[in-house]
Design a protein around this motif. Sequence first.
Motif, mmCIF file in Angstrom:
data_model
loop_
_atom_site.group_PDB
_atom_site.id
_atom_site.type_symbol
_atom_site.label_atom_id
_atom_site.label_comp_id
_atom_site.label_asym_id
_atom_site.label_seq_id
_atom_site.Cartn_x
_atom_site.Cartn_y
_atom_site.Cartn_z
ATOM 1 N N TYR A 234 0.830 -1.215 0.000
ATOM 2 C CA TYR A 234 0.000 0.000 0.000
ATOM 3 C C TYR A 234 0.862 1.262 0.000
ATOM 4 C CZ TYR A 234 -3.235 3.601 1.551
ATOM 5 O OH TYR A 234 -3.964 4.764 1.652
ATOM 6 N N ASP A 248 -6.376 10.669 2.049
ATOM 7 C CA ASP A 248 -6.787 9.273 2.168
ATOM 8 C C ASP A 248 -5.661 8.359 2.637
ATOM 9 O OD1 ASP A 248 -9.531 9.561 1.085
ATOM 10 O OD2 ASP A 248 -8.449 10.201 -0.689
ATOM 11 N N THR A 249 -4.410 8.763 2.450
ATOM 12 C CA THR A 249 -3.285 7.922 2.846
ATOM 13 C C THR A 249 -3.274 7.663 4.343
ATOM 14 O OG1 THR A 249 -1.935 8.756 1.032
ATOM 15 C CG2 THR A 249 -0.775 7.714 2.860
ATOM 16 N N ASN A 252 -6.410 5.479 5.859
ATOM 17 C CA ASN A 252 -6.333 4.090 5.420
ATOM 18 C C ASN A 252 -5.110 3.392 5.997
ATOM 19 O OD1 ASN A 252 -8.456 3.177 3.286
ATOM 20 N ND2 ASN A 252 -8.030 5.299 2.788
ATOM 21 N N VAL A 293 -13.694 5.983 6.600
ATOM 22 C CA VAL A 293 -13.246 4.822 7.381
ATOM 23 C C VAL A 293 -13.910 4.798 8.756
ATOM 24 C CG1 VAL A 293 -11.046 4.748 6.168
ATOM 25 C CG2 VAL A 293 -11.206 6.034 8.312
ATOM 26 N N SER A 296 -14.448 1.703 11.142
ATOM 27 C CA SER A 296 -13.385 1.099 11.951
ATOM 28 C C SER A 296 -13.615 1.335 13.440
ATOM 29 C CB SER A 296 -12.019 1.659 11.544
ATOM 30 O OG SER A 296 -11.961 3.061 11.756
ATOM 31 N N TRP A 448 -18.975 2.193 2.333
ATOM 32 C CA TRP A 448 -18.242 2.780 1.209
ATOM 33 C C TRP A 448 -19.005 2.607 -0.099
ATOM 34 C CZ3 TRP A 448 -16.220 -0.620 -2.633
ATOM 35 C CH2 TRP A 448 -15.478 -0.003 -3.622
ATOM 36 N N TYR A 457 -10.790 5.937 -1.345
ATOM 37 C CA TYR A 457 -11.389 6.179 -0.043
ATOM 38 C C TYR A 457 -11.357 4.953 0.868
ATOM 39 C CZ TYR A 457 -13.342 10.431 -2.121
ATOM 40 O OH TYR A 457 -13.492 11.641 -2.741
ATOM 41 N N CYS A 458 -11.173 3.782 0.283
ATOM 42 C CA CYS A 458 -11.450 2.558 1.044
ATOM 43 C C CYS A 458 -10.358 1.503 0.886
ATOM 44 C CB CYS A 458 -12.789 1.997 0.575
ATOM 45 S SG CYS A 458 -13.534 0.794 1.689
ATOM 46 N N TRP A 459 -9.125 1.900 0.608
ATOM 47 C CA TRP A 459 -8.077 0.924 0.372
ATOM 48 C C TRP A 459 -7.927 -0.059 1.533
ATOM 49 C CZ3 TRP A 459 -5.933 -1.276 -3.460
ATOM 50 C CH2 TRP A 459 -5.643 -0.606 -4.640
ATOM 51 N N ALA A 460 -8.006 0.421 2.751
ATOM 52 C CA ALA A 460 -7.779 -0.462 3.906
ATOM 53 C C ALA A 460 -8.808 -1.588 3.958
ATOM 54 C CB ALA A 460 -7.821 0.344 5.211
#
Length: 580
Positions: A234, A248-249, A252, A293, A296, A448, A457-460
Amino acid sequence: MLSILINWLYMGGLVFLTGTALVQIYMRLVGKTDKDMSERKPAIAHILFSGIMGTTLYAQVFSLFYRVNWEANLVLVMLAAVYGINQRHFIRELIAGWRRDCFSPAADGSGKGKRWRLLPDLLILLAVFSFALASSGAVKLIDTDWYHAQTIRWIEEFGCVKGVANLFPALGYNNAQHYFDALFSMNWAFGQSIRGSGGFFGLVIFIHGLLRVFRWKQHTCHTADMLAVWEVAYSIIITAFFTEPYTDTLPNGLVLFILTEWLSLLEEKREDTEALGFYCLLAVFAAVCKMAVVMSVLLAAYPAYLLLKQRRMGRILMYLGMGAVIALPFLITNVITTGYPVYLLSAVDFLDVRWKMDPAILRYSVDSMIAFARMPSATIEEALGSGFGWIPSWFRAESFSHQILYVTILFFLLYDLVHILRGLIKKEALDFRMLWPRLCVCAGLVYWFFTIPQVKYCWAFLIFPVAVIPMYYWERGKHTLMHYALLSAALAVLLMYGGFYSLRTLGYMKEGLVHYPVLQADYKRYDFHRVEKNGQDFYIRKENGDIACGYYVFPYLDSVEVLDSLAVGDSLGEGFYMED
């Protein structure tokens, strides 16, 4: 590149001291002593993520009273220096422990693997220079020149300004990270705003994942380790955005860090409520950095359950209080800039303030973002009024790599669901401790998908099923043909993203090395019309001009009609109200 390295050195020092102080305070609040911390030292990433949170909260609070510029830096440096001097022995022991425990594969002191001892150091050093080069190029995202740069400039010049979203609605997209960006912009030092935060966050994510991977043999289960492998991937995937104040970094990366450490505790069968509570606090911070996020935060239900079972109501209240401390600056700055506690949720509207943004404009802003994410070429009415009809168009518009990712995730989730249902039918005992994080991730994916379904927006949450589900069943069952297929599919996705983005990263590194070896590329400069009201100058884009306004065209507004309806004081810092 050199300016980025200087920026990171300064940023990293303050983040490290702030994070150490916060972790020390937290440990004392939960009943631990400095001796306990010395025996069981917090990892580098724990300190750095805590420091990022602490400096961000500091900048948010400072913005309520004054601008976040060199003055805010001076106060923070003085506070950090006092703490560093006072706790120098503890800090020295902490750093020495990291050298012993984190950078040596043979952490048991056996002396095995000495030839690999320097490899983590070399890889981290390589990442520092690689990410610095990738961070040195020009702005690439439209959002940066559209409103991120303007938001940071407002915070630098005036702090938190009443009703600033009335001037330009996008300024209401209040991400807590922008206060961190403004704090370390260092325009006062370099003569231009340095955009080093994205690369710094990527570096922290990389370091955590890498050090976790290098301790692979110390663990009996590797589900969390596989998620750490994806953390490294990532950090490379998002190098394209290192040149931006990209929002966003960090959130996530925080979620990936939280889930990795959370699963590690559960795999070790440790119900450490203090550690789990700490991760929940970081989840709250991730949410105020990006509401995408927010799911979470559901993780907090598990440590709350443990504390309720132990009848430790005082500890629950303490965690609720800590969470409120993290969320309150975000809510206050939202109210000041927009009139709403959470800008994108117009339904949460219980305040009557003079500078409140028109709810119709707010709803239009939200609807346009959702519509663009679903069907970029369609009207808002078509995108939002078609029921589920937007899904095929959305899927076809995605890149081939993202389509493969979505199909893989769906298959893994269905496989997981079938196994869970089969266990319930057979009345087998479910491992709720390991099931709950997966359910929280599923909730995040649903949220999401039905809000703004864009990958960034939703990489994690997208990474989690690919990394965790195949390894989870591999570790806990017979190695069948299906298990090999699951792992092979997950590995193929990892190689696809890791390989492609590694090549792209090399391109950005070359750009930084050739064109920006000393000073990072500056924001672009644009030519705009100037308008005036009550002695104040404003800038509006020329007819049929680009949406971009950048950092130097300040303050920017969308149209003269907007300005006509606003009351403007003798100073921009007085804020913007609707005319009576």
